[in-house]
Scaffold this motif. Structure first.
Motif, PDB file in Angstrom:
ATOM      1  N   ALA A 162       1.110  -1.163   0.022  1.00  0.00           N
ATOM      2  CA  ALA A 162      -0.084  -0.096   0.094  1.00  0.00           C
ATOM      3  C   ALA A 162       0.923   1.249   0.097  1.00  0.00           C
ATOM      4  CB  ALA A 162      -0.874  -0.080   1.157  1.00  0.00           C
TER       5      ALA A 162
ATOM      6  N   ASN B 202      -4.968   6.184  -1.466  1.00  0.00           N
ATOM      7  CA  ASN B 202      -4.238   5.105  -1.014  1.00  0.00           C
ATOM      8  C   ASN B 202      -4.428   3.644  -1.547  1.00  0.00           C
ATOM      9  OD1 ASN B 202      -3.444   6.551   1.561  1.00  0.00           O
ATOM     10  ND2 ASN B 202      -5.635   6.869   1.929  1.00  0.00           N
ATOM     11  N   GLY B 203      -3.664   2.860  -1.618  1.00  0.00           N
ATOM     12  CA  GLY B 203      -3.885   1.696  -2.098  1.00  0.00           C
ATOM     13  C   GLY B 203      -2.511   1.154  -2.907  1.00  0.00           C
ATOM     14  N   ASN B 204      -2.558   0.199  -3.503  1.00  0.00           N
ATOM     15  CA  ASN B 204      -1.789  -0.613  -4.171  1.00  0.00           C
ATOM     16  C   ASN B 204      -1.307   0.108  -5.457  1.00  0.00           C
ATOM     17  OD1 ASN B 204       0.350  -2.507  -4.850  1.00  0.00           O
ATOM     18  ND2 ASN B 204      -0.944  -4.115  -5.199  1.00  0.00           N
TER      19      ASN B 204
ATOM     20  N   GLU C  40      -7.587   1.818  -3.115  1.00  0.00           N
ATOM     21  CA  GLU C  40      -8.449   1.134  -1.749  1.00  0.00           C
ATOM     22  C   GLU C  40      -9.168   2.501  -1.198  1.00  0.00           C
ATOM     23  OE1 GLU C  40      -5.389  -0.543   0.897  1.00  0.00           O
ATOM     24  OE2 GLU C  40      -4.694  -1.751  -0.791  1.00  0.00           O
ATOM     25  N   SER C  41      -8.788   3.678  -1.171  1.00  0.00           N
ATOM     26  CA  SER C  41      -9.405   4.806  -0.593  1.00  0.00           C
ATOM     27  C   SER C  41      -8.989   5.936  -1.269  1.00  0.00           C
ATOM     28  CB  SER C  41      -9.696   4.794   0.843  1.00  0.00           C
ATOM     29  OG  SER C  41      -8.219   4.950   1.209  1.00  0.00           O
TER      30      SER C  41
END
Length: 81
Positions: free
Chosen positions: A2, A45-47, A31-32
């Protein structure tokens, strides 16, 4: 892994915010995210890869750049016009 990517996006109205949200909702690995119209700031946010997030948000036609570190931070690259 992340990662958090922070962008400065030239948004002037809720329509701009909606456009940014639409492209981020479709982006793989996100993810957000938070879109702050007043601050002209988008936090994802996230991969994700920072360059990919920048390119995706740029597709909205808004002026998009990486958020510069706070003034006074010696590690930050100098801003160029």
């Amino acid at each position: 892994m992340a990662e958090t990517v922070v962008l400065k996006v030239g948004m002037s109205c809720e329509g701009c915010v909606g456009a940014v949200k639409r492209v981020l909702n479709k982006m793989e690995g996100v993810e957000s995210f938070d879109v702050d119209l007043k601050e002209q700031k988008v936090t994802v946010n996230g991969n994700v890869k920072p360059d990919a997030v920048l390119q995706t948000v740029s597709k909205t036609g808004k002026k998009t750049s990486f958020w510069e570190a706070e003034p006074g931070n010696k590690e930050a690259a100098p801003a160029t016009a």
